[in-house]
Design a protein around this motif. Structure first.
Motif, mmCIF file in Angstrom:
data_model
loop_
_atom_site.group_PDB
_atom_site.id
_atom_site.type_symbol
_atom_site.label_atom_id
_atom_site.label_comp_id
_atom_site.label_asym_id
_atom_site.label_seq_id
_atom_site.Cartn_x
_atom_site.Cartn_y
_atom_site.Cartn_z
ATOM 1 N N THR B 64 12.398 0.585 -12.592
ATOM 2 C CA THR B 64 12.541 1.988 -13.032
ATOM 3 C C THR B 64 13.002 2.016 -14.486
ATOM 4 O O THR B 64 13.969 2.686 -14.828
ATOM 5 N N ALA B 96 0.336 -1.244 -13.744
ATOM 6 C CA ALA B 96 0.284 0.110 -13.184
ATOM 7 C C ALA B 96 0.477 1.175 -14.253
ATOM 8 O O ALA B 96 0.085 2.321 -14.065
ATOM 9 N N SER B 97 1.100 0.829 -15.363
ATOM 10 C CA SER B 97 1.255 1.782 -16.465
ATOM 11 C C SER B 97 1.288 1.003 -17.773
ATOM 12 O O SER B 97 1.668 -0.170 -17.803
ATOM 13 N N LYS B 98 0.897 1.700 -18.818
ATOM 14 C CA LYS B 98 0.897 1.094 -20.159
ATOM 15 C C LYS B 98 2.309 0.670 -20.538
ATOM 16 O O LYS B 98 2.521 -0.434 -21.055
ATOM 17 N N LEU B 99 3.299 1.527 -20.283
ATOM 18 C CA LEU B 99 4.673 1.217 -20.684
ATOM 19 C C LEU B 99 5.183 -0.036 -19.979
ATOM 20 O O LEU B 99 5.849 -0.884 -20.592
ATOM 21 N N ARG B 100 4.883 -0.155 -18.706
ATOM 22 C CA ARG B 100 5.351 -1.328 -17.957
ATOM 23 C C ARG B 100 4.668 -2.604 -18.450
ATOM 24 O O ARG B 100 5.318 -3.634 -18.679
ATOM 25 N N THR B 133 -3.120 -3.370 -10.389
ATOM 26 C CA THR B 133 -1.890 -3.136 -9.647
ATOM 27 C C THR B 133 -1.998 -1.842 -8.875
ATOM 28 O O THR B 133 -2.220 -0.781 -9.458
ATOM 29 N N LYS B 134 -1.825 -1.906 -7.580
ATOM 30 C CA LYS B 134 -1.721 -0.687 -6.792
ATOM 31 C C LYS B 134 -0.236 -0.442 -6.595
ATOM 32 O O LYS B 134 0.372 -0.998 -5.697
ATOM 33 N N GLY B 135 0.332 0.334 -7.477
ATOM 34 C CA GLY B 135 1.764 0.537 -7.415
ATOM 35 C C GLY B 135 2.474 -0.771 -7.640
ATOM 36 O O GLY B 135 2.141 -1.502 -8.577
ATOM 37 N N VAL B 136 3.413 -1.103 -6.785
ATOM 38 C CA VAL B 136 4.170 -2.329 -6.962
ATOM 39 C C VAL B 136 3.778 -3.390 -5.936
ATOM 40 O O VAL B 136 4.440 -4.387 -5.805
ATOM 41 N N ASP B 137 2.721 -3.162 -5.206
ATOM 42 C CA ASP B 137 2.283 -4.172 -4.247
ATOM 43 C C ASP B 137 1.034 -4.875 -4.767
ATOM 44 O O ASP B 137 0.258 -4.299 -5.515
ATOM 45 N N GLY B 193 6.949 -6.563 3.972
ATOM 46 C CA GLY B 193 6.330 -5.600 3.067
ATOM 47 C C GLY B 193 6.605 -4.157 3.454
ATOM 48 O O GLY B 193 6.331 -3.244 2.684
ATOM 49 N N ARG B 194 7.154 -3.951 4.632
ATOM 50 C CA ARG B 194 7.498 -2.595 5.090
ATOM 51 C C ARG B 194 8.936 -2.226 4.725
ATOM 52 O O ARG B 194 9.454 -1.197 5.134
ATOM 53 N N ILE B 195 9.604 -3.115 4.002
ATOM 54 C CA ILE B 195 10.947 -2.839 3.491
ATOM 55 C C ILE B 195 10.847 -2.727 1.975
ATOM 56 O O ILE B 195 10.200 -3.558 1.341
ATOM 57 N N THR B 196 11.497 -1.751 1.390
ATOM 58 C CA THR B 196 11.486 -1.676 -0.067
ATOM 59 C C THR B 196 12.375 -2.767 -0.645
ATOM 60 O O THR B 196 13.474 -3.015 -0.143
#
Lengths: 273, 273, 273
Positions: B64, B96-100, B133-137, B193-196
């Motif tokens: 974040t 997933a994003s340019k900034l990241r 990247t699909k999100g963080v997975d 993978g079902r736990i953050t």
């Protein structure tokens, strides 16, 4: 009696404004709810005056301070002081960085705290301008033990008197003093140090206890410290094979949820010096 | 042996500075404590140099990120590098994003990382400047499986050599390489993978392992990965009817709390290529 | 049927962008994963457009808003609206501070929300520009009860019609209306109020349900509300002696993890007015 202080939290449902670190904030909220209190979190300088105005007390914890939240702490602190609300300072990591030490010292200069709660290293930093904080845990050499108890009691009384506040030093033995009397508390379990944030939780809890017991603040702080320690003992007694620090965290909060005044009175282990 | 790496964490109590996301930060702290390490969190640019100086290693996680914490990452990273501390990068959401993506790439340009840990998609982004990247997975099409293992091992070795760092790619099969050797690790459960935040937790854990095993860094990273995966297996074996991902989260951390070197040695499933 | 809405979440694995408070964010992530959805968190203004673009929906929660994250909310909201994504507003603490009330009102002015979910006090603040928010809990005098149900149903229908959105008011009795129909839902347990963030969790969950059921949005919101309430009932039925609010938190998320469409259909308690 300490048990009455807990019962008063359940009766009065004190609303506590928390400016606290993002590491343990969820546990602080759940501990407040477990005790019968109610939490609000807000650290934005433009938001904190309104929020603190609808609350009964303010809990300031510098665990993950930043320039914006520091502004929020001062703004909220001044407003809460103006309103006569109890205010607690948890100087997490004072002594570990210049910014933390300076922020804690400036907060003490500008705002009249009702309670300051920290480990011996943090409190020594505030009191003496020294101390060797190893991160956010008390330096072992500075631990309050039976050997060092007399000098530690002297120290906490002197600092409480000088700072004109109630001081709670927590560790293997906890000390709570208003400068005159000193509670020496022996509740708790060493394994509580293997959970993040039991200190932060106690700071939230203590604020709720003081708000709910305005005429009995020293006893209220001692009651909060005994509640947390006793919950650590009860929680540990419910641990099963294979359980570890994550389950222990839940069991401690659960124990506060289920604790009543009688249980606290029976389980609190303290003497007054 | 891997078990010794874990025992060294318990013996040395490495203090780890974490600049990590506010979503999973509490679990990162509790996992570090479970392993025998000790966590500090600080992201304010004016605070991070002092904090990282009293620590043994630095864990940077961009989950974040914001403009202020990005500054904190660079400032802390430069200081930790200057002090010769192990530094880990967890490039959450790179791709997933340019900034990241840009932040992760710039961090790699300016700071010599000891370890980079991510899923295959994030690591591909850093390595190839591409990836989906699909999100963080990790994108399923890019998963490391028995079918794609040979090319994945080649890829991780090449990237580790090129970036002159240890690279850990975690997923159904985990790969840990220093450019020369590659650990292929088959611990863990798909339900993790079902736990953050099991990845974020592993990054904190890995930093502690590397700090506590300075002469054996590759093995230390492999040991951390096996510890997390094995904890996932042990935790799952303790699940009861009606339990779900929230209880599973607790049981995994509990399993790390209770794990000893012998259990790790017996339970670790890996080959070296 | 409501159960189909839940099954669609499990089938479609909706990716939800959350700009939410740091108090309950971990639980929001784990609830989304429990339901079969997938969470991403990002609040940095420079990051949110890219992140929301790869997601299916956006969940905006103002629980610990600050000037930077407010910018992020507007930027993300405009982008999500442009892309036609479902957007949910959780106006935490609207009425408790000027900044919160104004932010919520401005967000409603600039962004077309698909769903607004809050307690009666927050919703009244948005609807009437008044209300007496006691922190983040509904003022008791304003609770939806059997005595006040008729007027409350009228109120939620009128506000939903006026704001051209689906409105969910949650409390002892939950109301979900699109201005035409109103679901009156009687799932849940009063003890859920002793856990921080069950409302925030529901907002994340609701966003996932709406994303996964684009042609059936009103029913999807009702299904999410029933899922959360039923999970509260199932979780409570699994409580053992000595358990408290911390364990209850885990059991609720666990119950969502294990819930199937048939269980939801059987357990949902609602009427449509």
């Amino acid at each position: 009696m300490l048990g009455e202080c807990l019962e008063n939290v359940r009766k009065n449902v004190p609303l506590v404004h928390n400016i606290t670190n993002y590491v343990t904030v969820n546990d602080v909220a759940n501990v407040l709810l477990a005790s019968g209190g109610s939490p609000i979190m807000s650290d934005e300088p433009e938001d904190v005056e309104d929020i603190t105005s609808i609350c009964g007390g303010l809990n300031i914890n510098i665990g993950t301070l930043n320039q914006q939240t520091i502004k929020g702490m001062f703004t909220a602190g001044r407003k809460a002081a103006e309103l006569g609300h109890p205010i607690l300072l948890d100087p997490v990591g004072a002594g570990a960085s210049k910014l933390r030490t300076e922020t804690a010292v400036k907060l003490m200069d500008e705002i009249k705290f009702t309670v300051i709660r920290g480990n011996i290293s943090e409190i020594k930093t505030l009191a003496l301008g020294s101390g060797t904080t190893k991160g956010v845990d008390a330096d072992v050499a500075d631990a309050v033990s039976d050997e060092t108890l007399d000098s530690a009691v002297r120290f906490v009384k002197e600092f409480a008197k000088k700072a004109d506040t109630i001081v709670a030093i927590t560790g293997a033995i906890d000390l709570v003093s208003d400068g005159d009397k000193c509670y020496v508390i022996r509740n708790g379990r060493p394994e509580m140090g293997r959970i993040t944030g039991t200190g932060c939780q106690l700071s939230g809890l203590t604020t709720a206890f003081v708000v709910a017991n305005p005429d009995n603040k020293l006893e209220a702080v001692a009651a909060a410290v005994c509640t947390m320690g006793l919950a650590g003992e009860i929680g540990w007694s419910r641990m099963q094979e294979g359980d570890g620090n994550s389950t222990y965290r839940n069991r401690i909060i659960d124990a506060i949820f289920n604790m009543d005044g009688e249980t606290l009175n029976k389980g609190a282990k303290y003497e007054i010096r």
